[in-house]
Scaffold this motif. Structure first.
Motif, mmCIF file in Angstrom:
data_model
loop_
_atom_site.group_PDB
_atom_site.id
_atom_site.type_symbol
_atom_site.label_atom_id
_atom_site.label_comp_id
_atom_site.label_asym_id
_atom_site.label_seq_id
_atom_site.Cartn_x
_atom_site.Cartn_y
_atom_site.Cartn_z
ATOM 1 N N ASP A 89 -3.452 -4.526 11.654
ATOM 2 C CA ASP A 89 -4.641 -4.015 10.980
ATOM 3 C C ASP A 89 -5.730 -5.069 11.134
ATOM 4 O O ASP A 89 -5.622 -6.168 10.591
ATOM 5 C CB ASP A 89 -4.320 -3.768 9.498
ATOM 6 C CG ASP A 89 -5.394 -2.930 8.839
ATOM 7 O OD1 ASP A 89 -6.564 -3.048 9.264
ATOM 8 O OD2 ASP A 89 -5.079 -2.158 7.927
ATOM 9 N N HIS A 90 -6.768 -4.734 11.869
ATOM 10 C CA HIS A 90 -7.783 -5.730 12.238
ATOM 11 C C HIS A 90 -8.585 -6.258 11.059
ATOM 12 O O HIS A 90 -9.268 -7.266 11.180
ATOM 13 C CB HIS A 90 -8.742 -5.132 13.278
ATOM 14 C CG HIS A 90 -8.068 -4.927 14.600
ATOM 15 N ND1 HIS A 90 -8.751 -4.787 15.776
ATOM 16 C CD2 HIS A 90 -6.762 -4.854 14.923
ATOM 17 C CE1 HIS A 90 -7.894 -4.622 16.769
ATOM 18 N NE2 HIS A 90 -6.680 -4.644 16.264
ATOM 19 N N LEU A 96 -2.838 -12.276 4.181
ATOM 20 C CA LEU A 96 -3.118 -11.107 3.344
ATOM 21 C C LEU A 96 -2.319 -9.895 3.814
ATOM 22 O O LEU A 96 -1.779 -9.134 2.998
ATOM 23 C CB LEU A 96 -4.628 -10.812 3.369
ATOM 24 C CG LEU A 96 -5.104 -9.668 2.475
ATOM 25 C CD1 LEU A 96 -4.654 -9.866 1.036
ATOM 26 C CD2 LEU A 96 -6.625 -9.546 2.538
ATOM 27 N N ALA A 97 -2.225 -9.744 5.123
ATOM 28 C CA ALA A 97 -1.483 -8.594 5.665
ATOM 29 C C ALA A 97 -0.011 -8.650 5.232
ATOM 30 O O ALA A 97 0.593 -7.618 4.941
ATOM 31 C CB ALA A 97 -1.598 -8.556 7.180
ATOM 32 N N LEU A 98 0.561 -9.853 5.185
ATOM 33 C CA LEU A 98 1.967 -9.965 4.756
ATOM 34 C C LEU A 98 2.118 -9.598 3.274
ATOM 35 O O LEU A 98 3.070 -8.923 2.893
ATOM 36 C CB LEU A 98 2.489 -11.379 5.008
ATOM 37 C CG LEU A 98 2.780 -11.730 6.477
ATOM 38 C CD1 LEU A 98 3.231 -13.172 6.603
ATOM 39 C CD2 LEU A 98 3.835 -10.803 7.073
ATOM 40 N N LYS A 99 1.158 -10.037 2.462
ATOM 41 C CA LYS A 99 1.212 -9.688 1.035
ATOM 42 C C LYS A 99 1.115 -8.163 0.874
ATOM 43 O O LYS A 99 1.843 -7.561 0.089
ATOM 44 C CB LYS A 99 0.030 -10.330 0.292
ATOM 45 C CG LYS A 99 0.198 -11.794 0.012
ATOM 46 C CD LYS A 99 -0.978 -12.262 -0.836
ATOM 47 C CE LYS A 99 -1.237 -13.729 -0.592
ATOM 48 N NZ LYS A 99 -2.515 -14.189 -1.140
ATOM 49 N N LYS A 146 6.420 -9.469 9.413
ATOM 50 C CA LYS A 146 6.123 -8.219 8.695
ATOM 51 C C LYS A 146 7.399 -7.395 8.487
ATOM 52 O O LYS A 146 7.602 -6.816 7.425
ATOM 53 C CB LYS A 146 5.109 -7.433 9.523
ATOM 54 C CG LYS A 146 4.394 -6.343 8.798
ATOM 55 C CD LYS A 146 3.233 -5.814 9.622
ATOM 56 C CE LYS A 146 3.705 -5.048 10.834
ATOM 57 N NZ LYS A 146 2.621 -4.330 11.527
ATOM 58 N N ALA A 147 8.253 -7.403 9.504
ATOM 59 C CA ALA A 147 9.505 -6.627 9.401
ATOM 60 C C ALA A 147 10.454 -7.232 8.366
ATOM 61 O O ALA A 147 11.315 -6.539 7.838
ATOM 62 C CB ALA A 147 10.190 -6.562 10.762
ATOM 63 N N LEU A 148 10.280 -8.542 8.100
ATOM 64 C CA LEU A 148 11.222 -9.229 7.211
ATOM 65 C C LEU A 148 10.686 -9.470 5.808
ATOM 66 O O LEU A 148 11.429 -9.899 4.920
ATOM 67 C CB LEU A 148 11.598 -10.583 7.821
ATOM 68 C CG LEU A 148 12.560 -10.532 9.001
ATOM 69 C CD1 LEU A 148 12.581 -11.867 9.731
ATOM 70 C CD2 LEU A 148 13.958 -10.184 8.511
ATOM 71 N N ILE A 149 9.406 -9.184 5.593
ATOM 72 C CA ILE A 149 8.741 -9.631 4.356
ATOM 73 C C ILE A 149 9.384 -9.032 3.105
ATOM 74 O O ILE A 149 9.381 -9.655 2.041
ATOM 75 C CB ILE A 149 7.219 -9.320 4.414
ATOM 76 C CG1 ILE A 149 6.470 -10.033 3.295
ATOM 77 C CG2 ILE A 149 6.934 -7.824 4.379
ATOM 78 C CD1 ILE A 149 6.407 -11.509 3.416
ATOM 79 N N HIS A 150 9.981 -7.832 3.221
ATOM 80 C CA HIS A 150 10.578 -7.224 2.024
ATOM 81 C C HIS A 150 12.089 -7.455 1.956
ATOM 82 O O HIS A 150 12.768 -6.807 1.182
ATOM 83 C CB HIS A 150 10.269 -5.720 1.988
ATOM 84 C CG HIS A 150 10.813 -4.968 3.170
ATOM 85 N ND1 HIS A 150 10.339 -5.127 4.443
ATOM 86 C CD2 HIS A 150 11.800 -4.059 3.273
ATOM 87 C CE1 HIS A 150 11.013 -4.348 5.265
ATOM 88 N NE2 HIS A 150 11.919 -3.697 4.584
ATOM 89 N N LYS A 151 12.579 -8.388 2.765
ATOM 90 C CA LYS A 151 13.991 -8.788 2.760
ATOM 91 C C LYS A 151 14.923 -7.607 3.030
ATOM 92 O O LYS A 151 15.757 -7.243 2.180
ATOM 93 C CB LYS A 151 14.365 -9.441 1.426
ATOM 94 C CG LYS A 151 13.468 -10.614 1.060
ATOM 95 C CD LYS A 151 13.863 -11.190 -0.262
ATOM 96 C CE LYS A 151 12.927 -12.293 -0.676
ATOM 97 N NZ LYS A 151 13.228 -12.838 -1.989
ATOM 98 N N LYS B 23 -5.712 -2.132 -0.836
ATOM 99 C CA LYS B 23 -6.021 -2.369 0.577
ATOM 100 C C LYS B 23 -7.208 -1.508 1.021
ATOM 101 O O LYS B 23 -8.097 -1.968 1.747
ATOM 102 C CB LYS B 23 -4.780 -2.063 1.422
ATOM 103 C CG LYS B 23 -4.961 -2.255 2.898
ATOM 104 C CD LYS B 23 -4.616 -0.985 3.609
ATOM 105 C CE LYS B 23 -5.245 -0.894 4.960
ATOM 106 N NZ LYS B 23 -5.134 0.405 5.582
ATOM 107 N N GLU B 24 -7.238 -0.270 0.579
ATOM 108 C CA GLU B 24 -8.327 0.631 0.962
ATOM 109 C C GLU B 24 -9.665 0.154 0.386
ATOM 110 O O GLU B 24 -10.693 0.262 1.039
ATOM 111 C CB GLU B 24 -8.023 2.057 0.487
ATOM 112 C CG GLU B 24 -7.058 2.799 1.385
ATOM 113 C CD GLU B 24 -7.601 2.955 2.794
ATOM 114 O OE1 GLU B 24 -8.634 3.603 2.959
ATOM 115 O OE2 GLU B 24 -7.016 2.381 3.721
ATOM 116 N N VAL B 25 -9.621 -0.344 -0.838
ATOM 117 C CA VAL B 25 -10.858 -0.854 -1.447
ATOM 118 C C VAL B 25 -11.314 -2.109 -0.704
ATOM 119 O O VAL B 25 -12.486 -2.264 -0.365
ATOM 120 C CB VAL B 25 -10.649 -1.131 -2.957
ATOM 121 C CG1 VAL B 25 -11.875 -1.816 -3.553
ATOM 122 C CG2 VAL B 25 -10.370 0.174 -3.695
#
Lengths: 312, 264
Positions: A89-90, A96-99, A146-151, B23-25
């Motif tokens: 996601d650009h 932030l993307a991982l969170k 990203k594939a592992l972030i939620h364990k 995320k959308e906001v």
């Protein structure tokens, strides 16, 4: 024991094209399982059906005993998938993307776990860079994180090392081994057969949407009918001597190496006798260990390594 | 180290929804020049043209200046355009770039998905509408006959067009197709729905034809709530708007629930 993944008579078509045909297999908890096949074999479609990206036409998929359609909220939490296509996601940075991704799975952000993933995948110097400024290799590392972030308990890696440098491959596989040792079951697809040989306890081979082999890696390798013999020559040859053509003699390295493919029943004594009669100046003899490449070739009739960059 | 940290954490069922909403906001705030400032500037220019210049010489509604007449329509136009733009562009770009996969593999439910996209779009639409309302105070004073009803109608319009944005994002196959929804459907309906003139001043045939324009009910209802005067009773405007909103919600829910054009 409940299998980590159970695929039961799974089929999927896109229009008239059947991508996966009546596929059944089981992956036990704690395994590192390889799914191999040429482009268009149905590997990614299978992974997409497991993860929910693709709808299932017929059959069922169960993750740790739970049906992926009826109990999708549970099974999707148990699965972490790294897709073959680099998707980011650009708008956001890696951190932030991982969170955000952790939240998508309904899992509160675990800072220590996120920090570990970031550190182990070498993402620390790039944490606050916008996604579109990352190199291809960095994006792939991010996708693993990203594939592992939620364990997840089942980690699916679809061509994780395609187009990445040797160093990253090494660190990535090391990390995958550690994840596996800590209890994560791993399903991976790769075009690098030596990686599959080294990583996977069992390997399934798909071709044309069907399963053509599913065995422990060692047994699969032992299935090769025949073996190769490499002759390193002092004096290069222009052509394969006629008495050796029966053994599919092939000249390599400008005639300095002669490869013979010997049928299983051929005795080595007979080979040596014939070579002696030909009075070839042989510097060295080599019997290469048969690899998955040969198995693959034998089972599918396709050469996997010439098809590396394609996708399904 | 991995062993210690790799312990599953508690699942919070509403967190996927809250995360997507957040995320959308963040997404529209990240490009606020495009998503907030541009529509506000555009609406301000309309206000200037119709409030401070031409509006002084035009009168279309007994007892009200043209600026007073046109302001409710301009506010609602901002709400509608931006609510539609938010859901349609966000979902379409996710489809186009492929990162919709990031959502498809998660335990988020279709209602959570729709609600998160919708609320973010409503927030953007209502934010733009509120700023346009504040700017309008420089040009005219509004009587605010039923402020609660005005707020409800604005919320309903933003909800309705957030749903329509989701539907458009699913059906569109290209950016061109998506812009057609806006340029060839929403914009004409807004302009012909009574933003700049009361439908009652049209010849009878055109006035009756305007009654099949869904935008007419939203704009007239919103204006009625703000000015206390409208072509339709408030109840009629709310009923029609509510039915349209419900129909679009069902349509969007069926599309997203079935995974049509999202899941292969």
């Amino acid at each position: 024991m409940t299998p980590a993944l159970e695929i039961d008579h799974l089929s999927k078509s896109f229009g008239a094209a059947e991508a996966v045909k009546d596929l059944s297999l089981r992956i036990e908890p704690g395994e590192i399982f390889g799914l191999l096949g040429p482009n268009g074999a149905g590997k990614s479609t299978t992974i997409n059906m497991i993860s929910g990206v693709c709808r299932i036409d017929r059959g069922a998929v169960r993750v740790f005993g739970h049906d992926t359609v009826r109990r999708y909220r549970l099974t999707r939490r148990l699965v972490g998938v790294m897709h073959q296509e680099v998707v980011t996601d650009h708008f956001f940075t890696i951190d932030l993307a991982l969170k955000i991704h952790s939240g998508y799975y309904g899992v509160p952000d675990d800072r220590a776990w996120r920090a570990l993933l970031i550190e182990r995948l070498g993402l620390s110097p790039h944490l606050h860079k916008p996604m579109h400024k990352l190199s291809g290799g960095l994006k792939r590392r991010f996708m693993v994180a990203k594939a592992l972030i939620h364990k997840p308990q089942l980690l699916i890696l679809d061509e994780p090392t395609a187009g990445v440098d040797v160093e990253l491959r090494r660190t990535l596989w090391q990390f995958v081994r550690e994840m596996n040792a800590s209890g994560t079951t791993v399903l991976l697809t790769t075009h690098y057969l030596e990686e599959a040989e080294q990583m996977c306890g069992r390997i399934a081979i798909m071709n044309g949407g069907r399963l053509v082999a599913l065995e422990p890696t060692e047994e699969l390798l032992s299935r090769i009918d025949g073996r190769s013999l490499l002759l390193h020559l002092e004096v290069p040859l222009d052509q394969v001597p006629a008495p050796l053509t029966a053994w599919n003699g092939q000249l390599e390295q400008g005639g300095r190496r002669l490869r013979l493919c010997l049928p299983g029943e051929t005795s080595m004594g007979e080979v040596l006798q014939r070579l002696s009669q030909l009075q070839l100046s042989i510097r060295d003899l080599e019997r290469p260990r048969p690899g998955l490449e040969e198995v693959f070739l034998q089972l599918t009739g396709l050469n996997l390594t010439t098809n590396q960059e394609g996708s399904q | 180290m991995i062993d210690r940290l790799h312990q599953p954490r508690r699942f919070i069922s509403w967190l996927p929804f809250a995360t997507l909403l957040q995320k959308e906001v963040r997404r529209f705030l990240k490009v606020a020049f495009q998503t907030l400032l541009t529509p506000i500037v555009t609406a301000s220019l309309y206000l200037f043209v119709f409030g401070a210049t031409l509006g002084q010489r035009i009168s279309v509604l007994e007892g009200f200046s043209y600026a007073q007449f046109v302001i409710p329509g301009l506010i609602l136009m901002g709400v509608i355009n931006n609510s539609f733009a938010n859901t349609s562009s966000s979902l379409f770009i996710s489809r186009y770039l492929g990162n919709i996969v990031d959502l498809l593999v998660t335990p988020i439910t279709p209602p959570q998905l729709i609600l998160a996209y919708t609320l973010a779009a409503m927030l953007r639409g209502l934010l733009v509408g509120s700023v346009v309302l504040l700017i309008s105070f420089f040009f005219a004073e509004l009587p605010f006959a039923s402020p609660g009803a005005a707020a409800a109608m604005a919320a309903m319009a933003s909800f309705l067009f957030a749903q329509f944005g989701l539907v458009a994002a699913i059906y569109a196959n290209s950016f061109d197709a998506l812009s057609m929804f806006n340029n060839f459907l929403i914009l004409p309906l807004i302009y012909l729905g009574g933003v700049f003139y009361p439908v009652s001043i049209l010849p009878p045939f055109w006035a009756r034809l305007s009654h099949i324009n869904p935008m007419f009910y939203l704009i007239d209802g919103f204006r009625h709530a703000l000015l206390g005067v409208g072509d339709l009773p408030l109840g009629t405007a709310f009923t029609v708007a509510g039915l349209m909103a419900a129909a679009l919600f069902v349509w969007a829910s069926l599309l997203l629930g079935s995974g049509y054009r999202l899941r292969l």
